[in-house]
Design a protein around this motif. Structure first.
Motif, PDB file in Angstrom:
ATOM      1  N   VAL A 105       0.868  -1.172   0.000  1.00 43.98           N
ATOM      2  CA  VAL A 105       0.000   0.000   0.000  1.00 43.98           C
ATOM      3  C   VAL A 105       0.910   1.228   0.000  1.00 43.98           C
ATOM      4  N   GLY A 106       0.333   2.377  -0.344  1.00 43.75           N
ATOM      5  CA  GLY A 106       1.143   3.574  -0.425  1.00 43.75           C
ATOM      6  C   GLY A 106       0.557   4.737   0.341  1.00 43.75           C
ATOM      7  N   GLU A 107       1.414   5.719   0.642  1.00 47.65           N
ATOM      8  CA  GLU A 107       0.936   6.978   1.203  1.00 47.65           C
ATOM      9  C   GLU A 107       1.242   8.077   0.187  1.00 47.65           C
ATOM     10  N   PRO A 108       0.416   9.135   0.156  1.00 47.79           N
ATOM     11  CA  PRO A 108       0.387   9.985  -1.027  1.00 47.79           C
ATOM     12  C   PRO A 108       1.286  11.209  -1.029  1.00 47.79           C
ATOM     13  N   PHE A 109       2.008  11.513   0.032  1.00 46.55           N
ATOM     14  CA  PHE A 109       2.745  12.770   0.081  1.00 46.55           C
ATOM     15  C   PHE A 109       4.101  12.656  -0.630  1.00 46.55           C
ATOM     16  N   LEU A 110       4.351  13.586  -1.544  1.00 48.37           N
ATOM     17  CA  LEU A 110       5.635  13.697  -2.229  1.00 48.37           C
ATOM     18  C   LEU A 110       6.187  15.085  -1.928  1.00 48.37           C
ATOM     19  N   SER A 111       7.194  15.154  -1.077  1.00 56.54           N
ATOM     20  CA  SER A 111       7.721  16.426  -0.610  1.00 56.54           C
ATOM     21  C   SER A 111       9.081  16.697  -1.229  1.00 56.54           C
ATOM     22  N   CYS A 112       9.514  17.958  -1.180  1.00 55.70           N
ATOM     23  CA  CYS A 112      10.780  18.319  -1.822  1.00 55.70           C
ATOM     24  C   CYS A 112      11.980  17.807  -1.037  1.00 55.70           C
ATOM     25  N   GLY A 113      11.847  17.668   0.278  1.00 50.19           N
ATOM     26  CA  GLY A 113      12.929  17.172   1.114  1.00 50.19           C
ATOM     27  C   GLY A 113      14.015  18.179   1.414  1.00 50.19           C
ATOM     28  N   GLN A 114      13.929  19.398   0.851  1.00 50.10           N
ATOM     29  CA  GLN A 114      15.006  20.372   0.960  1.00 50.10           C
ATOM     30  C   GLN A 114      14.606  21.652   1.693  1.00 50.10           C
ATOM     31  N   CYS A 115      13.327  21.958   1.733  1.00 49.46           N
ATOM     32  CA  CYS A 115      12.909  23.236   2.303  1.00 49.46           C
ATOM     33  C   CYS A 115      12.996  23.196   3.834  1.00 49.46           C
ATOM     34  N   ARG A 116      12.804  24.357   4.452  1.00 46.35           N
ATOM     35  CA  ARG A 116      12.891  24.454   5.909  1.00 46.35           C
ATOM     36  C   ARG A 116      11.877  23.547   6.585  1.00 46.35           C
ATOM     37  N   VAL A 117      10.673  23.443   6.011  1.00 42.49           N
ATOM     38  CA  VAL A 117       9.634  22.611   6.602  1.00 42.49           C
ATOM     39  C   VAL A 117      10.029  21.141   6.551  1.00 42.49           C
ATOM     40  N   ARG A 119      13.042  19.889   6.267  1.00 44.04           N
ATOM     41  CA  ARG A 119      14.216  19.641   7.097  1.00 44.04           C
ATOM     42  C   ARG A 119      13.879  19.617   8.581  1.00 44.04           C
ATOM     43  N   SER A 120      12.727  20.179   8.946  1.00 38.64           N
ATOM     44  CA  SER A 120      12.286  20.096  10.336  1.00 38.64           C
ATOM     45  C   SER A 120      11.538  18.798  10.612  1.00 38.64           C
ATOM     46  N   GLY A 121      11.367  17.959   9.572  1.00 47.11           N
ATOM     47  CA  GLY A 121      10.690  16.674   9.737  1.00 47.11           C
ATOM     48  C   GLY A 121       9.223  16.690   9.403  1.00 47.11           C
ATOM     49  N   ARG A 122       8.687  17.826   8.968  1.00 45.20           N
ATOM     50  CA  ARG A 122       7.256  17.937   8.679  1.00 45.20           C
ATOM     51  C   ARG A 122       7.019  17.818   7.171  1.00 45.20           C
ATOM     52  N   TYR A 123       7.371  16.658   6.636  1.00 45.42           N
ATOM     53  CA  TYR A 123       7.292  16.444   5.196  1.00 45.42           C
ATOM     54  C   TYR A 123       5.874  16.586   4.662  1.00 45.42           C
ATOM     55  N   ASN A 124       4.894  16.217   5.472  1.00 43.82           N
ATOM     56  CA  ASN A 124       3.513  16.284   5.015  1.00 43.82           C
ATOM     57  C   ASN A 124       3.025  17.712   4.833  1.00 43.82           C
ATOM     58  N   LEU A 125       3.758  18.693   5.364  1.00 41.41           N
ATOM     59  CA  LEU A 125       3.355  20.091   5.255  1.00 41.41           C
ATOM     60  C   LEU A 125       4.232  20.877   4.286  1.00 41.41           C
ATOM     61  N   CYS A 126       5.077  20.206   3.532  1.00 44.49           N
ATOM     62  CA  CYS A 126       5.937  20.875   2.557  1.00 44.49           C
ATOM     63  C   CYS A 126       5.094  21.793   1.670  1.00 44.49           C
ATOM     64  N   LEU A 295      -5.186  23.646  20.277  1.00 43.18           N
ATOM     65  CA  LEU A 295      -5.780  23.240  19.002  1.00 43.18           C
ATOM     66  C   LEU A 295      -4.656  22.908  18.043  1.00 43.18           C
ATOM     67  N   GLN A 296      -4.737  21.719  17.429  1.00 41.43           N
ATOM     68  CA  GLN A 296      -3.689  21.269  16.511  1.00 41.43           C
ATOM     69  C   GLN A 296      -4.331  20.699  15.256  1.00 41.43           C
ATOM     70  N   GLY A 297      -3.900  21.192  14.086  1.00 42.40           N
ATOM     71  CA  GLY A 297      -4.318  20.583  12.840  1.00 42.40           C
ATOM     72  C   GLY A 297      -3.465  19.357  12.537  1.00 42.40           C
ATOM     73  N   VAL A 298      -4.071  18.346  11.930  1.00 45.68           N
ATOM     74  CA  VAL A 298      -3.368  17.097  11.625  1.00 45.68           C
ATOM     75  C   VAL A 298      -3.622  16.747  10.164  1.00 45.68           C
ATOM     76  N   LEU A 299      -2.540  16.621   9.390  1.00 46.39           N
ATOM     77  CA  LEU A 299      -2.633  16.272   7.980  1.00 46.39           C
ATOM     78  C   LEU A 299      -1.779  15.046   7.720  1.00 46.39           C
ATOM     79  N   GLY A 300      -2.426  13.913   7.502  1.00 45.39           N
ATOM     80  CA  GLY A 300      -1.705  12.687   7.193  1.00 45.39           C
ATOM     81  C   GLY A 300      -0.839  12.206   8.346  1.00 45.39           C
ATOM     82  N   GLY A 301       0.059  11.295   8.017  1.00 43.52           N
ATOM     83  CA  GLY A 301       0.971  10.720   9.007  1.00 43.52           C
ATOM     84  C   GLY A 301       1.988   9.865   8.293  1.00 43.52           C
ATOM     85  N   VAL A 302       2.923  10.518   7.600  1.00 41.16           N
ATOM     86  CA  VAL A 302       3.762   9.838   6.615  1.00 41.16           C
ATOM     87  C   VAL A 302       4.621   8.723   7.206  1.00 41.16           C
TER      88      VAL A 302
END
Length: 358
Positions: A105-117, A119-126, A295-302
């Motif tokens: 099965v797969g998860e759908p997030f494709l992040s750049c891996g280079q931006c500040r977001v 690099r902070s580990g929040r790939y799902n919010l790139c 209050l915390q927003g949650v988007l995915g969970g890569v």
């Protein structure tokens, strides 16, 4: 052409040529089209897709009401399919060849891996991310074959049916909610909503050892939550005030804004999982101060896909009790229409991609 593709795939060779795919041609219209099989690439694998799940995100994409469509981030034609299962038939360079023949099965997030977001580990919010089949131009898995980075897949445990395994994708959002909220056994949890994610949240909460109440307006969904072991199933207005350590809003309903702060206990953590289609009025900001709420927003969970699969394999999450029907591609229009219908105790509908025409 299809027989040539099938022969190549059966031999572990990356097939070339065209293949059938199901796509949203325009708002409100599905079609089967011939599209190119994407070529091999380093780090990528090719799966023969067996099943694709339909969720509320897909329904909003088809209707044209998705914020991504309205905002121009996604344009038609859209090949959807961010919940999927398939068998690996070929791999590109730098991918473990032992994956060939495995169900994934797969998860759908494709992040750049280079931006500040990133690099902070929040790939799902790139901010420049693609969400496969949802946000941006990367097509989803509603096709005979699907190319995806090997880092985006997880192997399905033995004994888990492929149509059940794809429930791991929405499950990661639930797991991320519980992880972010630092939920502890014995805490009181309120789950708002009785769709797929809401009913998964009930199951995860119970498996964690929490006391889980579910809030909703659909009697069939509330009954399903009771069947999963919810402590109580209530209309939102009937939920007790100042009670819940954790509130998980899986609806995104703008009208529920006042309910979130009313029912949260002192020090309560509110997790926003659903995405409201408009600004939410009536949120009591004073309660955030006087009750010490967060209050915390949650988007995915890569990072949680393997854990979700293990919970499915162990029976803590029961996709079989969420699944309404597996339908052929010829009934895709009906399947999308049924996703909007009330009174469904089993909210998940899955397309059998093996029924794509040749």
């Amino acid at each position: 052409m299809t027989s040539v593709l099938e022969t190549a795939a059966a031999q572990g060779v990356w097939p070339t040529g065209t293949m059938p795919a199901l796509q949203m041609a325009e708002a409100g219209r599905l079609e089967v089209a011939d599209v190119e099989v994407l070529p091999p690439a380093p780090g990528q694998l090719l799966a023969k897709v067996s099943h694709v799940g339909i969720c509320g995100t897909d329904v909003h994409l088809l209707s044209g009401h998705s914020a991504y469509v309205v905002g121009g981030l996604t344009t038609y034609p859209i090949r959807f399919g961010h919940e999927w299962t398939g068998e690996v038939v070929a791999v590109g360079d730098d991918v473990d060849t032992s994956l060939v023949g495995r169900t994934v099965v797969g998860e759908p997030f494709l992040s750049c891996g280079q931006c500040r977001v990133c690099r902070s580990g929040r790939y799902n919010l790139c901010p420049t991310r693609f969400e496969i089949g949802v946000r941006g131009a990367v097509p989803g898995a509603a096709a005979r074959y699907y190319r995806v980075p090997a880092t985006n897949v997880a192997v399905v445990p033995d004994g888990v049916a492929p149509e059940h395994a794809l429930v791991a994708e929405p499950s990661v959002t639930v797991l991320n909610s519980y992880e972010t909220a630092r939920v502890q056994p014995g805490e009181r949890v309120a789950v708002l909503g009785t769709g797929t994610i809401g009913l998964i949240a009930v199951q995860v909460g119970i498996a964690t050892g929490c006391v889980v109440d579910v809030l909703g307006i659909d009697e069939a969904g509330l009954g399903a939550a009771r069947g999963f072991g919810a402590h109580a199933a209530l209309a939102p207005d009937d939920a007790p005030a100042d009670t819940y350590d954790v509130v998980l809003d899986c609806t995104g309903a703008a009208s529920l804004g006042p309910t979130l702060t009313r029912i949260a206990a002192i020090g309560g953590r509110i997790m926003e999982v659903g995405i409201p289609g408009r600004p939410v009025d009536g949120v009591d900001l004073a309660a955030f101060v006087t009750k010490g709420l967060t209050l915390q927003g949650v988007l995915g969970g890569v990072h949680l896909l393997p854990r979700a699969l293990q919970l499915i394999a162990s029976g803590a999450i029961r996709p079989d009790l969420l699944l309404d029907e597996v339908v052929p591609v010829s009934r895709a229009d009906e399947a999308f229409a049924r996703c909007n219908a009330p009174g469904r105790a089993h909210p998940k509908i899955v397309l059998d991609m093996g029924t794509l025409p040749s």
